[in-house]
Design a protein around this motif. Structure first.
Motif, short mmCIF file in Angstrom:
data_model
loop_
_atom_site.label_atom_id
_atom_site.label_comp_id
_atom_site.label_asym_id
_atom_site.label_seq_id
_atom_site.Cartn_x
_atom_site.Cartn_y
_atom_site.Cartn_z
N LEU A 176 0.84 -1.20 0.00
CA LEU A 176 0.00 0.00 0.00
C LEU A 176 0.88 1.24 0.00
O LEU A 176 1.78 1.39 0.83
N ASP A 177 0.59 2.14 -0.93
CA ASP A 177 1.31 3.41 -1.05
C ASP A 177 0.35 4.53 -0.67
O ASP A 177 -0.77 4.59 -1.19
N VAL A 178 0.77 5.43 0.24
CA VAL A 178 -0.10 6.52 0.71
C VAL A 178 0.63 7.84 0.56
O VAL A 178 1.76 7.99 1.05
N TRP A 179 -0.01 8.79 -0.12
CA TRP A 179 0.53 10.14 -0.29
C TRP A 179 -0.41 11.12 0.38
O TRP A 179 -1.63 10.99 0.26
N TYR A 180 0.15 12.14 1.04
CA TYR A 180 -0.71 13.12 1.72
C TYR A 180 0.02 14.44 1.93
O TYR A 180 1.25 14.50 1.95
#
Length: 235
Positions: A176-180
């Motif tokens: 899982l890749d998460v950008w914020y």
């Protein structure tokens, strides 16, 4: 030659100590009041500071109307097509106190990648403090590697986002890749301390999708297509 009246001297002598005693008592009372006044002032100041950081002292503008503008975000950007839109979870909505929010699932018709995006607008305090590193780590996943800064440049802005990767507890490789990142109406920033920004309200964007590879990272590809539309909606 007049003789000094001893009674007058006696009365004068007796009044001196009484006057000194009264002055000392008054000074003692005043000195005790000073710490109390300081304590009260500090308590009031801390309340004001906390209220400011929490976003409770907001200007009387129509924040709900501003938040409603997020619904204008497009359903299609290039190969990315909206497949589902859901309301923000009730518990999260209560905790974040959003003025507006959009939670959407997009599908890439070219490579079949899917990403989830949440765009939030609300008071600085609640919007700033909840990060994926905390939320995902408490939901049966673990972070793999370090959180790093990614740059996405559009024709209008240079955005910087945090990116973090996660794996299931029993797995070694991230899936899982998460950008914020956060914005006060301008470029999104990978800020360490967004809660102390000199603004009353914040936007937050968070995108989650498959890890991909260096040549194809779905979260990055989606944000490159999505951010120009976000720039036109936020203020």
């Amino acid at each position: 030659m007049k003789t000094k009246n001893p009674n007058i001297d006696a009365r004068a002598a007796s009044k001196g100590p009484i006057a000194d005693k009264g002055s000392g008592a008054a000074a003692g009372i005043a000195s005790r009041r000073i710490p109390v006044a300081i304590a009260v002032a500090l308590t009031l100041l801390s309340g004001v500071v906390h209220g400011y950081l929490d976003g409770r002292w907001s200007r009387p503008i129509d924040l709900r109307a501003q938040g409603d503008q997020l619904a204008e975000l497009p359903e299609r950007m290039g190969d990315w097509v909206l497949t589902e839109s859901t309301p923000l979870d009730e518990g999260a909505a209560k905790m974040l106190r959003c003025y507006g929010s959009q939670v959407r699932l997009y599908h890439n018709e070219k490579n079949n990648a899917m990403v989830t995006v949440a765009v939030l607008f609300g008071p600085r305090g609640p919007i700033a403090v909840h990060t994926p590193e905390v939320c995902y780590s408490s939901a049966g996943t673990k972070q793999v590697g370090q959180t790093r800064v990614e740059k996405i440049t559009t024709s209008q802005e240079e955005h910087r986002m945090w990116s973090a990767q996660f794996a299931q507890r029993a797995e070694a490789d991230a899936s899982l890749d998460v950008w914020y990142g956060w914005s006060d109406g301008g470029a999104f920033a990978a800020s360490k301390y967004p809660r102390v920004w000199m603004t009353e309200s914040l936007y937050k964007i968070q995108v989650a999708g498959p890890v991909g590879n260096e040549s194809q990272r779905p979260c990055r590809d989606f944000l490159e297509a999505f951010l120009p539309s976000v720039e036109r909606v936020i203020q």
